[in-house]
Scaffold this motif. Structure first.
Motif, short mmCIF file in Angstrom:
data_model
loop_
_atom_site.label_atom_id
_atom_site.label_comp_id
_atom_site.label_asym_id
_atom_site.label_seq_id
_atom_site.Cartn_x
_atom_site.Cartn_y
_atom_site.Cartn_z
N HIS A 4 -41.47 0.06 18.97
CA HIS A 4 -41.79 -0.31 20.36
C HIS A 4 -42.09 -1.80 20.53
CE1 HIS A 4 -46.16 -0.58 19.85
NE2 HIS A 4 -46.11 0.58 19.23
N ASP A 5 -42.33 -2.52 19.43
CA ASP A 5 -42.55 -3.96 19.51
C ASP A 5 -41.26 -4.73 19.79
OD1 ASP A 5 -45.34 -3.87 19.02
OD2 ASP A 5 -44.96 -3.69 16.86
N ILE A 6 -40.11 -4.13 19.48
CA ILE A 6 -38.85 -4.85 19.64
C ILE A 6 -37.83 -4.11 20.52
CG2 ILE A 6 -39.08 -6.12 17.47
CD1 ILE A 6 -37.04 -4.13 16.23
N ALA A 7 -38.19 -2.91 21.01
CA ALA A 7 -37.23 -2.13 21.78
C ALA A 7 -37.96 -1.21 22.77
CB ALA A 7 -36.35 -1.30 20.86
N HIS A 8 -37.20 -0.74 23.74
CA HIS A 8 -37.71 0.28 24.65
C HIS A 8 -36.72 1.44 24.66
CE1 HIS A 8 -35.06 -0.83 28.15
NE2 HIS A 8 -35.04 -1.98 27.51
N ALA B 64 -32.80 -2.95 22.60
CA ALA B 64 -33.54 -4.10 22.09
C ALA B 64 -34.04 -4.96 23.26
CB ALA B 64 -32.66 -4.94 21.18
N TYR B 65 -35.29 -5.41 23.17
CA TYR B 65 -35.80 -6.36 24.16
C TYR B 65 -35.07 -7.70 24.02
CZ TYR B 65 -39.96 -3.43 25.01
OH TYR B 65 -40.81 -2.42 25.35
N ASP B 66 -34.88 -8.11 22.79
CA ASP B 66 -34.29 -9.40 22.47
C ASP B 66 -33.01 -9.17 21.67
OD1 ASP B 66 -33.64 -11.88 21.27
OD2 ASP B 66 -35.74 -12.45 21.09
N HIS C 95 -32.83 -8.99 17.84
CA HIS C 95 -33.29 -7.81 17.09
C HIS C 95 -32.23 -6.72 17.00
CE1 HIS C 95 -37.49 -9.31 18.16
NE2 HIS C 95 -37.32 -9.50 16.87
#
Length: 103
Positions: A4-8, A24-26, A29
């Motif tokens: 959850h730190d890098i994706a939703h 991925a949020y970014d 990643h």
């Protein structure tokens, strides 16, 4: 770190099948997610709750994976007595998976 730190995630359902999209949020990643979040890891992460079959689809243009998990909803919305018959919490469960960034 947790996924959850890098994706939703976003979930859906059709009968007894759950669909979990992992995004991925970014975009940096995306390779980590693509290479390390396999159908086998997803099935193992869900443990005894694991379903009959986990199929993964890649959507590189969206930096996303889509997992189709058959048999995950104990009968589906109209047949299950489960509190979460739609499987909406399954995305949150997947986002608790541990991932490791290379340093």
């Amino acid at each position: 770190m947790k996924l959850h730190d890098i994706a939703h995630a976003r979930t859906g359902d059709k009968g007894d099948t759950s669909n979990i999209s992992l995004i991925a949020y970014d975009p940096t990643h995306w390779p980590l997610i693509r290479d390390h979040i396999t159908p086998q890891r997803v099935a193992a992460h869900f443990g005894s709750f694991a379903a009959e079959n986990v199929t993964r689809f890649e959507l590189p243009q969206l930096h996303a994976l889509n997992f189709v998990i058959q048999g995950a909803l104990t009968g589906g919305v109209t047949r299950s007595l489960a509190l979460d018959a739609h499987g909406k919490c399954l995305g949150s469960v997947l986002l608790e998976m541990e991932v490791f960034l290379k340093t």
